[in-house]
Design a protein around this motif. Structure first.
Motif, short mmCIF file in Angstrom:
data_model
loop_
_atom_site.label_atom_id
_atom_site.label_comp_id
_atom_site.label_asym_id
_atom_site.label_seq_id
_atom_site.Cartn_x
_atom_site.Cartn_y
_atom_site.Cartn_z
N GLU A 1 -4.52 11.63 2.32
CA GLU A 1 -5.59 10.85 2.99
C GLU A 1 -6.50 10.19 1.96
N GLN A 2 -6.88 10.99 0.97
CA GLN A 2 -7.77 10.49 -0.07
C GLN A 2 -7.10 9.36 -0.85
N VAL A 3 -5.83 9.55 -1.16
CA VAL A 3 -5.08 8.56 -1.94
C VAL A 3 -4.93 7.27 -1.13
N ILE A 4 -4.68 7.40 0.15
CA ILE A 4 -4.52 6.22 1.02
C ILE A 4 -5.84 5.43 1.04
N ILE B 1 0.85 -1.20 0.00
CA ILE B 1 0.00 0.00 0.00
C ILE B 1 0.88 1.25 0.00
N ALA B 2 1.97 1.19 0.76
CA ALA B 2 2.86 2.35 0.89
C ALA B 2 3.45 2.74 -0.47
N TYR B 3 3.92 1.75 -1.25
CA TYR B 3 4.45 2.09 -2.58
C TYR B 3 3.39 2.72 -3.46
N ARG B 4 2.20 2.15 -3.41
CA ARG B 4 1.11 2.68 -4.23
C ARG B 4 0.82 4.14 -3.87
N ALA C 1 -6.33 3.63 -2.15
CA ALA C 1 -5.41 2.48 -2.25
C ALA C 1 -5.90 1.33 -1.38
N MET C 2 -6.40 1.65 -0.19
CA MET C 2 -6.88 0.61 0.71
C MET C 2 -8.12 -0.09 0.14
N LEU C 3 -8.98 0.69 -0.50
CA LEU C 3 -10.17 0.10 -1.12
C LEU C 3 -9.78 -0.84 -2.25
N ASP C 4 -8.83 -0.38 -3.06
CA ASP C 4 -8.38 -1.20 -4.18
C ASP C 4 -7.67 -2.45 -3.67
N PHE C 5 -6.94 -2.28 -2.59
CA PHE C 5 -6.25 -3.43 -1.99
C PHE C 5 -7.28 -4.49 -1.56
N GLU C 6 -8.34 -4.01 -0.96
CA GLU C 6 -9.39 -4.93 -0.50
C GLU C 6 -10.04 -5.65 -1.69
N ARG C 7 -10.25 -4.90 -2.77
CA ARG C 7 -10.86 -5.50 -3.96
C ARG C 7 -9.99 -6.64 -4.50
N ILE C 8 -8.68 -6.43 -4.52
CA ILE C 8 -7.79 -7.41 -5.14
C ILE C 8 -7.41 -8.53 -4.17
N PHE C 9 -7.15 -8.18 -2.92
CA PHE C 9 -6.59 -9.16 -1.97
C PHE C 9 -7.59 -9.61 -0.90
N ASP D 1 -0.44 -14.52 4.42
CA ASP D 1 -0.85 -14.79 3.05
C ASP D 1 0.06 -13.98 2.13
N VAL D 2 0.94 -14.67 1.40
CA VAL D 2 1.86 -13.97 0.49
C VAL D 2 1.26 -14.00 -0.91
N PRO D 3 0.85 -12.84 -1.42
CA PRO D 3 0.18 -12.83 -2.73
C PRO D 3 1.15 -13.17 -3.86
N ASP D 4 0.62 -13.52 -5.02
CA ASP D 4 1.52 -13.78 -6.13
C ASP D 4 1.80 -12.49 -6.91
N VAL D 5 2.88 -12.55 -7.68
CA VAL D 5 3.39 -11.34 -8.33
C VAL D 5 2.34 -10.72 -9.26
N ALA D 6 1.58 -11.56 -9.95
CA ALA D 6 0.59 -11.02 -10.89
C ALA D 6 -0.46 -10.18 -10.16
N GLN D 7 -0.90 -10.70 -9.01
CA GLN D 7 -1.88 -9.94 -8.20
C GLN D 7 -1.28 -8.60 -7.76
N VAL D 8 -0.03 -8.68 -7.33
CA VAL D 8 0.62 -7.46 -6.84
C VAL D 8 0.78 -6.46 -7.97
N ARG D 9 1.11 -6.96 -9.17
CA ARG D 9 1.27 -6.04 -10.31
C ARG D 9 -0.04 -5.34 -10.66
N GLU D 10 -1.13 -6.03 -10.43
CA GLU D 10 -2.43 -5.39 -10.69
C GLU D 10 -2.65 -4.22 -9.74
N PHE D 11 -2.20 -4.42 -8.48
CA PHE D 11 -2.36 -3.37 -7.48
C PHE D 11 -1.28 -2.30 -7.61
#
Lengths: 403, 299
Positions: free
Chosen positions: A231-234, A147-150, A237-245, A178-188
Motif C-alpha cells: 500500500e505504501q509503495v503504491i 505504475i504496476a511495474y514500478r 509510486a502514484m505520487l511520483d507519477f503525478e509529479r512527473i506526468f 496522452d502517451v508519454p515519451d520514453v525519457a519521462q517514463v525512464r525517470e519514473f
C-alpha cells in the motif's frame, strides 16, 4: 503525445514504454489485439523484445515466469477462460516473487458462452497472490501499467500485478490518450535490473523446491505481509507519477463523498457511468457520492473506511457473483466496515456477461438505496438490480420447459 | 562427436545428499548429463522424481527451477527467450530433465509447442514408464502387461492392456516435429548417451533424448540391478538405441549380435511376473518387439 487509442492499444503502449524484454501471450477475445500491437512493435523494431507466440494460456504464464526468473522485465495479457487456465501457474509467479505485469481485458466465464465483460475472471484469481488494479478508461490503462511495474519491481513488494479493464467497454473503445515519451517514463521507471536471485550461472540457486510444514507457512505470511505493505509503495509510486506526468491516481478514488448520505462503490468502467449519474441525482437534491476501488489487492481497508465514513447507506456494485454467497466486492466492503455497524450496505449484482450498466441502472439502484435510507428493510441479501424477469421465469433448471 | 571416459571431468555437478531411491536410474542419468553439460547449465525439472531428488540437502551446482508438472517446455521457452533478449544466450546449456508423466502425458502440449517454435533447449525425458514418484501409476509410456497401481493385476486383468505397438513413441513423435535431433538412450550405455547429449547441446535448436530409466520400486527390481535391466532392454531390442537427425534420417546405434528373447528382460522385473508362465502373452510381446526392431532396421 496525445493519441487516439483503444484500451488494448494503450496497454500495448504501456508495455512498449516499459521496455519489456519478453512478451508471451495467446490470443483470446477481447484481449487479442494487445498481443497483435506488441507483435507489430517488435516486427517494426519499435520494441526490442522477444515475442513468444505460445500454444496455450497456461504456457503463456509459464513462459513468462520462466523469462522473469531469468531476470528480465516481462509482460503478459489474458482474459476469461485463458486466465482461468493460467490459475495454477499464477501461484507460481507470486510464490517465486516475480514482478510480472499482466493486462486483463475482463470477460465473463462460460458456461453459457459469452465474450462480453464482467469481473468474474480476475476476481476468481484474487487469492493467487497477485496485486489487482481495476481501471476505468484508456489513459488509466496505460498509466497503471507503468505504475504496476514500478510497484511490482520494488524490493519491498516483488509480487506480480494484474491491470484489469473491462472487455470491449475499455479494450475496444478509443479515447484520446496522452502517451508519454520514453525519457519521462525512464525517470519514473528505471531500466530493470533484478537485485534478487535469478537463474544465473555465476550465482546458481534452486527455485521452487520443497518447503516442509515448518517453513511453508512463513512463505505465505511473507507474501501476505509484502502485499499489505505494498500500500505504501503504491502510494509513493502514484505520487511520483503525478509529479512527473501531472496525472493523479489513488487506491480509492472518491467523488462527492464529503456530504453524501448514500455512497456507491465498485470497480471498473461502470464507475464512469456512476459519476455521471451522480451529477444528475445531485441536481435533484440527493446527497450521493461514489468510491471507485482501484486497488482490489491489496484491499485498502483504511482508505475505503475513511471514504465511506459519513455515509448512512452504501451500495456495492458487483459485476461478479460468488454463487451461494454474495458479490465478491460486497464481502470485502463488509470486512472493511466491520467496526462501524451503523451503516446499511446493499449488494447489487449487475452487468454480468456484458449487460450494459447504464445511468438508468444506477438510478434504479439508487432508488432502492433511498428506500433503505428512509428505513425500508430489504427482503434479499443480493439485489439483481437489472433483472430480466421474463427470461428468469422460463429458465428454471429441472422444469420441462427448459430444453 | 565422441566421448571418451578419460576426457570426462572428475568434478561432480550433481552434489551428494539427494533424496533419490537407491539405484535410481534418473539420478545416474542426471550425473551423466552433467558430466557433459557442466556448470554452464540452466536446468528445468517438471514435477516428478527428480524434483524431489534435488529438493533436499544436496543442491546441484547450477541454476535450477522445478517448474510445474505440465509446463517445463513453456518455462524453458521463457528462459530461452529471456537469455536471447538479454544477450546471454550463446554458451548456456538449457536442459529440461523430465519424467515420462511430465513428457508423454501432461506436459506433451507445452513440449510440442516449445519445439514447434524452435527454442534452443535439450529436453531429456527420463522414462521410468509410469508415475513412480506418486506410487507407481500407469502413464502413456507404461508397457503392455506391466502391473501398476492403476493398471493392476486382477481376476480379469493382466496389467496394462494397451498393446505395445500403440504405446506413445515419443522419439518418433518428436522427430515428426521436424526438429534437428532426437534419440533414445540408456544408462547402461553411458558413452552413447553422453555423446548424444553432447551432440544435442551443440545444436542451435530444439533437441530431444528419451532415456530409459529402470525404477527399482516401480518395476520390482533389486536396486543393484538397475543398469543390468537397462542393458537387457537394449539387448532384447525392447528399447533399441537409435537417433533421428532432421526428423528423417534414422540411425540405429547398436545392433546386438545375438538378440536375446524378450522374456529375459521381462523376467528381471516383478511387474511382469504374471506373464512369465503365459506363452501366449510372451508371444504377443515378443512379436511387437520384433516388429518394431524390423521397422527400425529398415529405416
Amino acid at each position: 503525445m496525445r493519441q487516439y487509442l483503444s484500451g488494448n492499444k494503450a496497454a500495448a503502449e504501456g508495455a512498449r514504454l516499459a521496455e519489456v524484454k519478453v512478451v508471451a501471450a495467446y490470443p483470446i477475445t477481447p484481449q487479442t489485439s494487445i498481443v497483435e500491437y506488441l507483435a507489430s512493435f517488435v516486427a517494426n523494431g519499435e520494441l526490442a523484445a522477444e515475442m513468444i507466440p505460445v500454444e496455450s494460456e497456461h504456457s503463456a504464464i509459464s513462459a513468462t515466469y520462466g523469462a522473469s526468473l531469468t531476470g528480465v522485465r516481462t509482460f503478459v495479457a489474458s482474459s476469461s477462460q485463458g486466465l482461468a487456465l493460467m490459475h495454477e501457474a499464477l501461484f507460481m509467479a507470486s510464490g517465486l516473487r516475480l514482478p510480472i505485469v499482466m493486462a486483463i481485458a475482463n470477460r465473463a466465464l462460460a458456461s453459457p458462452v459469452t465474450i462480453f465483460t464482467d469481473h468474474q475472471d480476475s476476481l476468481a484469481q484474487r487469492d493467487t497472490g497477485w496485486l489487482q488494479f481495476y481501471v476505468e478508461d484508456c489513459q488509466e490503462v496505460l498509466d497503471t501499467i507503468l505504475i504496476a511495474y514500478r510497484v511490482a519491481e520494488d524490493c519491498r513488494v516483488l509480487l506480480p500485478i494484474m491491470v484489469c479493464f473491462d472487455g470491449f467497454y475499455v479494450s475496444h473503445i478509443s479515447e484520446p490518450v496522452d502517451v508519454p515519451d520514453v525519457a519521462q517514463v525512464r525517470e519514473f521507471l528505471p531500466e530493470f535490473k533484478a537485485n534478487y536471485p535469478v537463474l544465473d550461472i555465476a550465482n546458481p540457486k534452486m527455485f521452487n523446491v520443497m518447503a516442509f510444514p515448518q517453513f511453508f507457512e512463513e512463505f505465505q505470511r511473507d507474501k501476505h505481509e509484502s502485499m499489505v505493505g505494498s500500500e505504501q509503495v503504491i502510494k509513493e509510486a502514484m505520487l511520483d507519477f503525478e509529479r512527473i506526468f501531472n496525472r493523479s491516481y489513488s487506491m480509492i478514488e472518491t467523488y462527492c463523498t464529503e456530504d453524501a448520505d448514500i455512497i456507491i462503490a465498485g470497480l471498473g468502467s461502470m464507475m464512469g457511468t456512476v459519476r455521471t449519474a451522480i451529477d444528475q441525482l445531485r441536481s435533484t437534491g440527493l446527497k450521493i457520492g461514489m468510491a471507485k476501488i482501484k486497488s482490489f489487492r491489496p484491499f485498502p481497508y483504511q482508505d475505503l473506511a475513511q471514504a465511506l465514513k459519513g455515509a448512512k447507506v452504501i451500495g456495492i456494485l458487483d459485476r461478479d457473483i460468488s454463487p451461494g454467497s454474495t458479490g465478491i466486492v460486497y464481502q470485502e466492503v463488509l470486512a472493511t466496515l466491520q467496526e462501524t455497524p451503523n451503516k446499511c450496505i446493499v449488494d447489487f449484482v449487475l452487468g454480468l456477461g456484458g449487460r450494459d450498466v447504464t445511468i438508468d441502472t444506477i438510478e434504479k439502484a439508487t432508488g432502492i438505496l433511498e428506500q433503505v435510507l428512509s428505513g425500508s428493510e430489504l427482503k434479499r441479501r443480493v439485489i439483481w438490480v437489472d433483472e430480466n424477469r421474463e427470461v428468469l421465469d422460463i429458465w428454471k433448471v429441472g422444469e420441462t420447459n427448459v430444453g | 562427436m565422441s566421448v571418451r571416459i578419460k576426457d570426462l571431468p572428475l568434478e561432480e555437478v550433481v552434489a551428494p545428499g539427494r533424496g533419490g531411491c537407491p539405484g535410481c536410474a534418473a539420478v545416474i542419468g542426471a550425473r551423466m548429463v552433467t558430466k557433459i553439460a557442466g556448470q554452464n547449465t540452466i536446468m528445468v525439472n517438471s514435477t516428478g522424481c527428480m524434483c524431489v531428488n534435488y529438493g533436499y540437502a544436496g543442491a546441484p551446482l547450477f541454476p535450477y527451477v522445478h517448474s510445474l508438472f505440465e509446463n517445463a517446455g513453456a518455462v524453458a521457452s521463457g528462459i530461452d527467450a529471456a537469455l536471447k533478449a538479454d544477450n546471454r544466450r550463446d554458451d548456456i546449456n538449457l536442459i529440461v530433465y523430465a519424467g515420462d508423466g511430465g513428457t508423454v502425458d501432461i506436459g506433451f502440449q507445452a513440449l510440442s509447442g516449445a519445439v514447434e517454435r524452435g527454442h534452443r533447449f535439450l529436453y531429456i525425458c527420463y522414462d521410468n514408464e509410469g508415475y513412480m514418484n506418486t506410487g507407481v501409476q500407469r502413464s502413456g509410456a507404461t508397457p503392455y502387461g506391466a502391473s501398476t497401481t492403476t493398471s493392476p493385476l486382477g481376476k480379469i486383468s493382466k496389467g496394462e492392456s494397451r498393446p505395445l505397438s500403440r504405446r506413445k513413441d515419443m522419439v518418433r513423435v518428436m522427430a515428426a516435429h521436424g526438429i534437428p535431433y532426437t534419440a533414445t538412450a540408456s544408462i547402461a550405455y553411458p558413452l552413447d548417451f553422453m555423446r548424444k547429449v553432447q551432440t544435442a547441446l551443440a545444436i542451435d535448436g530444439p533437441t530431444y533424448i528419451h532415456l530409459l530409466s529402470p525404477c527399482s520400486i516401480g518395476w520390482g527390481i533389486d536396486p543393484k540391478d538397475t543398469v543390468k535391466v537397462a542393458r537387457m532392454a537394449v539387448q532384447t531390442s525392447f528399447a533399441p538405441l537409435y537417433e533421428i537427425t532432421g526428423g528423417r534420417q534414422f540411425k540405429v546405434n547398436l545392433r546386438p549380435v545375438n538378440l536375446k528373447p524378450v522374456q529375459e528382460y521381462l523376467s528381471m522385473q516383478k511387474r511382469f511376473r504374471h506373464l512369465l508362465d503365459d506363452p501366449i502373452e510372451l508371444d504377443i510381446i515378443q512379436r511387437a518387439v520384433d516388429e518394431n526392431w524390423t521397422y527400425l532396421s529398415n529405416c
